[in-house]
Design a protein around this motif. Structure first.
Motif, PDB file in Angstrom:
ATOM      1  N   ASP A  92       0.825  -1.209   0.000  1.00 54.54           N
ATOM      2  CA  ASP A  92       0.000   0.000   0.000  1.00 54.54           C
ATOM      3  C   ASP A  92       0.863   1.265   0.000  1.00 54.54           C
ATOM      4  OD1 ASP A  92      -2.419  -1.315   0.008  1.00 54.54           O
ATOM      5  OD2 ASP A  92      -2.599  -1.299   2.197  1.00 54.54           O
ATOM      6  N   ILE A  93       1.931   1.225   0.768  1.00 51.12           N
ATOM      7  CA  ILE A  93       2.770   2.415   0.910  1.00 51.12           C
ATOM      8  C   ILE A  93       3.462   2.756  -0.406  1.00 51.12           C
ATOM      9  CG2 ILE A  93       4.809   3.343   2.070  1.00 51.12           C
ATOM     10  CD1 ILE A  93       3.955   1.715   4.535  1.00 51.12           C
ATOM     11  N   VAL A  94       4.020   1.783  -1.061  1.00 51.15           N
ATOM     12  CA  VAL A  94       4.710   2.032  -2.328  1.00 51.15           C
ATOM     13  C   VAL A  94       3.727   2.513  -3.389  1.00 51.15           C
ATOM     14  CG1 VAL A  94       6.069   0.987  -4.175  1.00 51.15           C
ATOM     15  CG2 VAL A  94       6.558   0.409  -1.803  1.00 51.15           C
ATOM     16  N   ALA A  95       2.546   1.886  -3.440  1.00 46.25           N
ATOM     17  CA  ALA A  95       1.531   2.309  -4.408  1.00 46.25           C
ATOM     18  C   ALA A  95       1.106   3.749  -4.148  1.00 46.25           C
ATOM     19  CB  ALA A  95       0.326   1.382  -4.346  1.00 46.25           C
ATOM     20  N   THR A  96       0.921   4.102  -2.876  1.00 40.30           N
ATOM     21  CA  THR A  96       0.548   5.472  -2.521  1.00 40.30           C
ATOM     22  C   THR A  96       1.647   6.452  -2.892  1.00 40.30           C
ATOM     23  OG1 THR A  96      -0.791   4.627  -0.700  1.00 40.30           O
ATOM     24  CG2 THR A  96      -0.222   6.950  -0.632  1.00 40.30           C
ATOM     25  N   LEU A  97       2.895   6.078  -2.650  1.00 45.26           N
ATOM     26  CA  LEU A  97       4.017   6.950  -3.018  1.00 45.26           C
ATOM     27  C   LEU A  97       4.090   7.163  -4.530  1.00 45.26           C
ATOM     28  CD1 LEU A  97       6.813   5.722  -0.595  1.00 45.26           C
ATOM     29  CD2 LEU A  97       5.648   7.939  -0.574  1.00 45.26           C
ATOM     30  N   ILE A  98       3.838   6.126  -5.299  1.00 45.45           N
ATOM     31  CA  ILE A  98       3.871   6.239  -6.764  1.00 45.45           C
ATOM     32  C   ILE A  98       2.774   7.189  -7.247  1.00 45.45           C
ATOM     33  CG2 ILE A  98       3.471   4.980  -8.918  1.00 45.45           C
ATOM     34  CD1 ILE A  98       4.892   2.574  -7.598  1.00 45.45           C
ATOM     35  N   VAL A  99       1.548   6.998  -6.736  1.00 45.10           N
ATOM     36  CA  VAL A  99       0.437   7.857  -7.160  1.00 45.10           C
ATOM     37  C   VAL A  99       0.682   9.300  -6.711  1.00 45.10           C
ATOM     38  CG1 VAL A  99      -2.036   8.297  -6.888  1.00 45.10           C
ATOM     39  CG2 VAL A  99      -1.216   5.975  -7.272  1.00 45.10           C
ATOM     40  N   ALA A 100       1.162   9.492  -5.497  1.00 43.69           N
ATOM     41  CA  ALA A 100       1.455  10.837  -5.007  1.00 43.69           C
ATOM     42  C   ALA A 100       2.537  11.504  -5.857  1.00 43.69           C
ATOM     43  CB  ALA A 100       1.885  10.782  -3.547  1.00 43.69           C
ATOM     44  N   ALA A 101       3.555  10.751  -6.228  1.00 47.25           N
ATOM     45  CA  ALA A 101       4.613  11.300  -7.078  1.00 47.25           C
ATOM     46  C   ALA A 101       4.068  11.687  -8.453  1.00 47.25           C
ATOM     47  CB  ALA A 101       5.742  10.294  -7.221  1.00 47.25           C
ATOM     48  N   MET A 102       3.146  10.880  -8.979  1.00 45.00           N
ATOM     49  CA  MET A 102       2.531  11.219 -10.275  1.00 45.00           C
ATOM     50  C   MET A 102       1.761  12.537 -10.172  1.00 45.00           C
ATOM     51  SD  MET A 102       1.210   7.525 -11.826  1.00 45.00           S
ATOM     52  CE  MET A 102      -0.422   8.125 -11.720  1.00 45.00           C
ATOM     53  N   PHE A 103       1.003  12.710  -9.090  1.00 47.47           N
ATOM     54  CA  PHE A 103       0.246  13.948  -8.930  1.00 47.47           C
ATOM     55  C   PHE A 103       1.161  15.147  -8.691  1.00 47.47           C
ATOM     56  CE2 PHE A 103      -3.481  11.256  -8.460  1.00 47.47           C
ATOM     57  CZ  PHE A 103      -4.442  12.025  -9.103  1.00 47.47           C
ATOM     58  N   LEU A 104       2.248  14.959  -7.960  1.00 50.15           N
ATOM     59  CA  LEU A 104       3.209  16.050  -7.772  1.00 50.15           C
ATOM     60  C   LEU A 104       3.862  16.441  -9.095  1.00 50.15           C
ATOM     61  CD1 LEU A 104       4.941  15.109  -4.414  1.00 50.15           C
ATOM     62  CD2 LEU A 104       3.466  17.074  -4.862  1.00 50.15           C
ATOM     63  N   LEU A 105       4.196  15.449  -9.904  1.00 47.06           N
ATOM     64  CA  LEU A 105       4.765  15.728 -11.217  1.00 47.06           C
ATOM     65  C   LEU A 105       3.765  16.455 -12.110  1.00 47.06           C
ATOM     66  CD1 LEU A 105       7.170  15.345 -13.158  1.00 47.06           C
ATOM     67  CD2 LEU A 105       6.112  13.187 -13.847  1.00 47.06           C
ATOM     68  N   ALA A 106       2.511  16.004 -12.094  1.00 50.80           N
ATOM     69  CA  ALA A 106       1.471  16.672 -12.883  1.00 50.80           C
ATOM     70  C   ALA A 106       1.276  18.114 -12.416  1.00 50.80           C
ATOM     71  CB  ALA A 106       0.160  15.902 -12.795  1.00 50.80           C
ATOM     72  N   ALA A 107       1.275  18.326 -11.101  1.00 47.23           N
ATOM     73  CA  ALA A 107       1.119  19.681 -10.564  1.00 47.23           C
ATOM     74  C   ALA A 107       2.284  20.577 -10.985  1.00 47.23           C
ATOM     75  CB  ALA A 107       1.011  19.633  -9.042  1.00 47.23           C
ATOM     76  N   ALA A 108       3.493  20.037 -10.955  1.00 47.83           N
ATOM     77  CA  ALA A 108       4.661  20.823 -11.366  1.00 47.83           C
ATOM     78  C   ALA A 108       4.594  21.178 -12.844  1.00 47.83           C
ATOM     79  CB  ALA A 108       5.941  20.041 -11.064  1.00 47.83           C
ATOM     80  N   ILE A 109       4.177  20.228 -13.666  1.00 48.62           N
ATOM     81  CA  ILE A 109       4.057  20.492 -15.106  1.00 48.62           C
ATOM     82  C   ILE A 109       2.977  21.537 -15.373  1.00 48.62           C
ATOM     83  CG2 ILE A 109       3.345  19.463 -17.299  1.00 48.62           C
ATOM     84  CD1 ILE A 109       4.791  16.892 -16.357  1.00 48.62           C
ATOM     85  N   ILE A 110       1.833  21.401 -14.711  1.00 45.35           N
ATOM     86  CA  ILE A 110       0.754  22.382 -14.890  1.00 45.35           C
ATOM     87  C   ILE A 110       1.217  23.758 -14.446  1.00 45.35           C
ATOM     88  CG2 ILE A 110      -1.526  23.082 -14.036  1.00 45.35           C
ATOM     89  CD1 ILE A 110      -2.194  20.047 -13.959  1.00 45.35           C
ATOM     90  N   TYR A 111       1.919  23.822 -13.323  1.00 45.04           N
ATOM     91  CA  TYR A 111       2.422  25.107 -12.838  1.00 45.04           C
ATOM     92  C   TYR A 111       3.379  25.734 -13.843  1.00 45.04           C
ATOM     93  CZ  TYR A 111       5.018  28.562 -10.220  1.00 45.04           C
ATOM     94  OH  TYR A 111       5.627  29.732  -9.829  1.00 45.04           O
ATOM     95  N   LEU A 112       4.321  24.937 -14.321  1.00 42.70           N
ATOM     96  CA  LEU A 112       5.325  25.480 -15.234  1.00 42.70           C
ATOM     97  C   LEU A 112       4.732  25.889 -16.580  1.00 42.70           C
ATOM     98  CD1 LEU A 112       8.308  23.090 -14.504  1.00 42.70           C
ATOM     99  CD2 LEU A 112       8.064  25.488 -13.821  1.00 42.70           C
ATOM    100  N   LEU A 113       3.737  25.161 -17.060  1.00 45.40           N
ATOM    101  CA  LEU A 113       3.176  25.450 -18.377  1.00 45.40           C
ATOM    102  C   LEU A 113       2.123  26.548 -18.371  1.00 45.40           C
ATOM    103  CD1 LEU A 113       2.894  21.877 -19.923  1.00 45.40           C
ATOM    104  CD2 LEU A 113       4.647  23.615 -20.319  1.00 45.40           C
ATOM    105  N   SER A 114       1.342  26.661 -17.296  1.00 44.26           N
ATOM    106  CA  SER A 114       0.250  27.633 -17.361  1.00 44.26           C
ATOM    107  C   SER A 114       0.122  28.510 -16.122  1.00 44.26           C
ATOM    108  CB  SER A 114      -1.076  26.917 -17.613  1.00 44.26           C
ATOM    109  OG  SER A 114      -1.359  26.051 -16.539  1.00 44.26           O
ATOM    110  N   ALA A 115       0.176  27.930 -14.964  1.00 49.59           N
ATOM    111  CA  ALA A 115      -0.082  28.702 -13.747  1.00 49.59           C
ATOM    112  C   ALA A 115       1.006  29.743 -13.499  1.00 49.59           C
ATOM    113  CB  ALA A 115      -0.209  27.771 -12.550  1.00 49.59           C
ATOM    114  N   HIS A 116       2.232  29.449 -13.844  1.00 48.05           N
ATOM    115  CA  HIS A 116       3.326  30.390 -13.616  1.00 48.05           C
ATOM    116  C   HIS A 116       3.090  31.690 -14.385  1.00 48.05           C
ATOM    117  CE1 HIS A 116       7.290  31.823 -12.638  1.00 48.05           C
ATOM    118  NE2 HIS A 116       7.549  32.000 -13.926  1.00 48.05           N
TER     119      HIS A 116
END
Length: 104
Positions: free
Chosen positions: A44-68
């Protein structure tokens, strides 16, 4: 011809209901993704870390491409508002000082 006269309350209800449905669907998809990854990985922990990392990466990409850009524009407008307010205050102080000069 019929015109659609919707009250602001019914429009707001429709928007809130739509947003609630989207949020619920997103949460269910994330839970399903976590369950699927847990069954593949076995942790469960590894799966949660993977999904959380995916969302953090998506948030960073969205920030860099549009929100910034949006945040930079808002900051620039805020700086302009501050400059105008500062100039107005300084102008008011000069007029006040000029009037005080003559009134004593």
């Amino acid at each position: 011809m019929a015109t659609d006269n919707h009250s602001p309350r019914s429009l707001m209800t429709a928007i809130v209901t739509f947003l609630f449905s989207i949020i619920t669907a997103t949460i269910l998809l994330v839970v399903l993704l976590l369950e699927w990854l847990t069954s593949l990985i076995g942790s469960d922990i590894v799966a949660t870390l993977i999904v959380a990392a995916m969302f953090l990466l998506a948030a960073a990409i969205i920030y860099l491409l549009s929100a910034h850009k949006a945040i930079t524009q808002i900051k620039a407008r805020w700086d302009e508002i501050y400059d105008v307010a500062y100039a107005a205050r300084k102008g008011f102080e000069r007029v006040r000082d000029f009037i005080r000069l003559f009134l004593g």
